[in-house]
Write a protein that holds these residues in place. Sequence first.
Motif, PDB file in Angstrom:
ATOM      1  N   VAL A  68      98.677 124.779   2.233  1.00  0.00           N
ATOM      2  CA  VAL A  68      99.917 125.235   2.865  1.00  0.00           C
ATOM      3  C   VAL A  68      99.718 126.597   3.524  1.00  0.00           C
ATOM      4  CG1 VAL A  68     102.319 125.871   2.445  1.00  0.00           C
ATOM      5  CG2 VAL A  68     101.325 123.934   1.230  1.00  0.00           C
ATOM      6  N   ASP A  69      98.959 127.496   2.861  1.00  0.00           N
ATOM      7  CA  ASP A  69      98.760 128.831   3.428  1.00  0.00           C
ATOM      8  C   ASP A  69      97.971 128.770   4.734  1.00  0.00           C
ATOM      9  OD1 ASP A  69      96.492 127.975   2.127  1.00  0.00           O
ATOM     10  OD2 ASP A  69      96.060 129.862   1.111  1.00  0.00           O
ATOM     11  N   THR A  70      96.991 127.877   4.797  1.00  0.00           N
ATOM     12  CA  THR A  70      96.215 127.722   6.030  1.00  0.00           C
ATOM     13  C   THR A  70      97.079 127.142   7.144  1.00  0.00           C
ATOM     14  OG1 THR A  70      94.217 127.363   4.726  1.00  0.00           O
ATOM     15  CG2 THR A  70      94.141 126.689   7.028  1.00  0.00           C
ATOM     16  N   ARG A  71      97.940 126.232   6.757  1.00  0.00           N
ATOM     17  CA  ARG A  71      98.867 125.626   7.718  1.00  0.00           C
ATOM     18  C   ARG A  71      99.740 126.707   8.360  1.00  0.00           C
ATOM     19  NH1 ARG A  71     102.152 121.723   4.433  1.00  0.00           N
ATOM     20  NH2 ARG A  71     100.059 121.008   3.896  1.00  0.00           N
ATOM     21  N   ALA A  72     100.295 127.578   7.528  1.00  0.00           N
ATOM     22  CA  ALA A  72     101.157 128.648   8.039  1.00  0.00           C
ATOM     23  C   ALA A  72     100.362 129.635   8.891  1.00  0.00           C
ATOM     24  CB  ALA A  72     101.822 129.369   6.869  1.00  0.00           C
ATOM     25  N   LEU A  73      99.134 129.924   8.471  1.00  0.00           N
ATOM     26  CA  LEU A  73      98.288 130.856   9.223  1.00  0.00           C
ATOM     27  C   LEU A  73      98.009 130.334  10.635  1.00  0.00           C
ATOM     28  CD1 LEU A  73      96.474 133.418   9.234  1.00  0.00           C
ATOM     29  CD2 LEU A  73      94.635 131.995   8.319  1.00  0.00           C
ATOM     30  N   LEU A  74      97.684 129.070  10.728  1.00  0.00           N
ATOM     31  CA  LEU A  74      97.409 128.486  12.044  1.00  0.00           C
ATOM     32  C   LEU A  74      98.667 128.434  12.897  1.00  0.00           C
ATOM     33  CD1 LEU A  74      95.516 127.076  14.044  1.00  0.00           C
ATOM     34  CD2 LEU A  74      96.033 124.910  12.906  1.00  0.00           C
ATOM     35  N   ALA A  75      99.776 128.043  12.300  1.00  0.00           N
ATOM     36  CA  ALA A  75     101.010 127.882  13.066  1.00  0.00           C
ATOM     37  C   ALA A  75     101.531 129.208  13.599  1.00  0.00           C
ATOM     38  CB  ALA A  75     102.069 127.199  12.201  1.00  0.00           C
ATOM     39  N   GLN A  76     101.453 130.243  12.782  1.00  0.00           N
ATOM     40  CA  GLN A  76     102.101 131.505  13.148  1.00  0.00           C
ATOM     41  C   GLN A  76     101.115 132.528  13.729  1.00  0.00           C
ATOM     42  OE1 GLN A  76     104.134 132.551   9.471  1.00  0.00           O
ATOM     43  NE2 GLN A  76     104.996 130.503   9.360  1.00  0.00           N
ATOM     44  N   GLU A  77     100.203 133.015  12.917  1.00  0.00           N
ATOM     45  CA  GLU A  77      99.306 134.084  13.378  1.00  0.00           C
ATOM     46  C   GLU A  77      98.368 133.624  14.476  1.00  0.00           C
ATOM     47  OE1 GLU A  77      95.718 136.822  11.508  1.00  0.00           O
ATOM     48  OE2 GLU A  77      97.338 136.172  10.176  1.00  0.00           O
ATOM     49  N   LEU A  78      97.897 132.368  14.393  1.00  0.00           N
ATOM     50  CA  LEU A  78      96.916 131.874  15.369  1.00  0.00           C
ATOM     51  C   LEU A  78      97.559 131.066  16.492  1.00  0.00           C
ATOM     52  CD1 LEU A  78      94.136 130.801  12.822  1.00  0.00           C
ATOM     53  CD2 LEU A  78      94.288 132.922  14.127  1.00  0.00           C
ATOM     54  N   HIS A  79      98.903 131.019  16.534  1.00  0.00           N
ATOM     55  CA  HIS A  79      99.646 130.349  17.618  1.00  0.00           C
ATOM     56  C   HIS A  79      99.160 128.900  17.795  1.00  0.00           C
ATOM     57  CE1 HIS A  79     101.191 134.338  18.530  1.00  0.00           C
ATOM     58  NE2 HIS A  79      99.939 134.779  18.627  1.00  0.00           N
ATOM     59  N   GLY A  80      99.224 128.160  16.693  1.00  0.00           N
ATOM     60  CA  GLY A  80      98.663 126.813  16.670  1.00  0.00           C
ATOM     61  C   GLY A  80      99.278 125.838  17.664  1.00  0.00           C
ATOM     62  N   ILE A  81     100.593 125.949  17.914  1.00  0.00           N
ATOM     63  CA  ILE A  81     101.238 125.024  18.854  1.00  0.00           C
ATOM     64  C   ILE A  81     100.600 125.160  20.232  1.00  0.00           C
ATOM     65  CG2 ILE A  81     103.406 124.275  19.888  1.00  0.00           C
ATOM     66  CD1 ILE A  81     103.402 123.990  16.888  1.00  0.00           C
ATOM     67  N   ARG A  82     100.464 126.402  20.687  1.00  0.00           N
ATOM     68  CA  ARG A  82      99.871 126.637  22.002  1.00  0.00           C
ATOM     69  C   ARG A  82      98.393 126.259  22.015  1.00  0.00           C
ATOM     70  NH1 ARG A  82     100.285 132.518  23.087  1.00  0.00           N
ATOM     71  NH2 ARG A  82     102.477 132.040  22.683  1.00  0.00           N
ATOM     72  N   LEU A  83      97.691 126.614  20.928  1.00  0.00           N
ATOM     73  CA  LEU A  83      96.256 126.358  20.838  1.00  0.00           C
ATOM     74  C   LEU A  83      95.947 124.869  20.918  1.00  0.00           C
ATOM     75  CD1 LEU A  83      93.423 127.630  20.241  1.00  0.00           C
ATOM     76  CD2 LEU A  83      93.903 127.228  17.821  1.00  0.00           C
ATOM     77  N   LEU A  84      96.669 124.075  20.123  1.00  0.00           N
ATOM     78  CA  LEU A  84      96.415 122.633  20.104  1.00  0.00           C
ATOM     79  C   LEU A  84      97.019 121.945  21.325  1.00  0.00           C
ATOM     80  CD1 LEU A  84      94.740 121.334  17.850  1.00  0.00           C
ATOM     81  CD2 LEU A  84      95.803 123.446  17.086  1.00  0.00           C
ATOM     82  N   GLY A  85      98.088 122.528  21.877  1.00  0.00           N
ATOM     83  CA  GLY A  85      98.636 121.997  23.124  1.00  0.00           C
ATOM     84  C   GLY A  85      97.622 122.121  24.248  1.00  0.00           C
ATOM     85  N   ASN A  86      96.950 123.279  24.313  1.00  0.00           N
ATOM     86  CA  ASN A  86      95.894 123.474  25.313  1.00  0.00           C
ATOM     87  C   ASN A  86      94.731 122.504  25.074  1.00  0.00           C
ATOM     88  OD1 ASN A  86      97.336 125.536  26.498  1.00  0.00           O
ATOM     89  ND2 ASN A  86      96.264 127.171  25.400  1.00  0.00           N
TER      90      ASN A  86
END
Length: 584
Positions: free
Chosen positions: A208-226
Amino acid sequence: MAMKMDLNVTIEQMETGEQDAALKALQSYNKEMNQCFTFSTEEEQDRERLGELVLGFLNRELQPSCQLACLETVRILSRDKNCLNPFISHSAMSTLAGYAGIAVESSAISECTQQVEGQEEGEGGEEEEVRKETSQPSENADQEVISEALKSICNILLHNQTGQVVAADLQLIKGVAERLKQSHDPTWNHEVRFFDLRLTFLLTALRVDTRALLAQELHGIRLLGNQLDATLGLCWPDSLETARAGFEGVPPEEMPLLSREQTELAMESLKILFNITFDTAKRKVDEEEAAEYRHLGAILRHCLMSLADGEERTEEFHSHTVNLLGNLPLTCLDVLLMPKVQHGSIEYMGVNMDAVSMLTAFMEKRLDRGHKLKETLLPSLNLLTESARIHRETRKFLRSKVLPPLRDVINRPEVGGALRNKLVRLMTHIDTDVKDCAAEFLFVLCKESVSRFIKYTGYGNAAGLLAARGLLRGGRDSGNYSEDEDSETEEYREAKAHINPITGVVEEEQPDPMEGMTEEQKEIEAMKLVHMFDKLSRNNLIQPMQLGMDGKLRAMTQGDLHNHSHNPVLQPEEPTNSGSEDES
């Protein structure tokens, strides 16, 4: 026994410390064990010893061929969940992350690693200093080495919880995210890109902590969208409208099929995005987040309209797309309707309904298959329900397909091969979630009007949803819909007075069982019925219920049963405007 000897020989060669001898032994072992996925318990200690020796070699300066052989051996050994001890220390995971090009250096991680390694050295003897790698390997990095290291880490995470904790401590997600930012860089081959995504999926699925890290700090939506954008080769004719680069204006059915590699990468990206967005629909998003989700929604619409190489692969691809669409904030689903109407598009009320039509066809295909409906059908059915609830054009289009003007008043609503009949049959399904979802979908298409709902499904099928909502007395639920009137078909208008509301069809008139009875005889029969109910109730075989003034069912008491034997049963109030229901 021969395999036992081979393993011992491999260990002996590794213990010499000579690269050439180790290389030859490992290549032989890897060739023999490459397709092995089950391991005997007798050799567990030997396999662990081999793992320790291989890790020792990987911490030395090695020629590329020896690096690759060692990592191939780690990949094979890491398939055995009972022999992972050599690979789950901070030191071992750091070594593998270095070869994978995803090691992240930070003071916090270094301190954590030093503390743990200090304990390990006291127990296990000497260990060479772990190689330090940046999160980006050099341009000449051996991509085969990188992919073998990634596969090994994936195996470890899949089988071992301690390995998952260590991966989180080492923040491997940051290292892999750095390489994912290079989605448009042709340097990386398919295997490295695929296992970068597979590792990201495992990290976000298991922690769960990794999930939150990717989603928020690493801007996962934009990253995986790209990542999806690059994989599918998209261009953007408009801000929220996509096309395949080089195929602008080409109808979806004439587009070239996505390759196997494209589909594999896209599905991994979709699964990661699902992991980091699964709670999005339940919370409010700000303006910036909404813009990201709408951008992602436009890409998902393109996925939905794209075909892969093979029907099964296309269905799997669309399934992941639908699952992710269900996570998007409801207000962002309008991107499904945004593309301009073009030649060959399905148009309804001036709106492009290609995506909604595709979703409906996908839902019906899953419904017809009838296998694991809760897992396979509900994502698409829920998505269509919520889209219809908030978009008038979507609801009207779906109603025209699912609940066209009623003409068949002879067959029961659950009988037949039309989509309405199939969905009504689900309203009495044994699985409560499936039953409720099907009823909710039809109820929304009826604009949550009780009379309209009963008209298309029959009171018997509708009773479960109506009872749950306190609507057994009729009326309309609290949904926000426009007022309108429904134009009835000639067939329905002529038969309306003779339709049994319980079954929803015209039935032959049955003789009155109380015809010819005196009032005294009727009262005797009523008392017999009351006593039978009382007996069944006392034996806890049934729980008699009655309709309360709030429209909900409540348990009947002994006094209620007595009163009903002496007073006529009150009939539910007739719902108003029972015959009018044109769409709006």
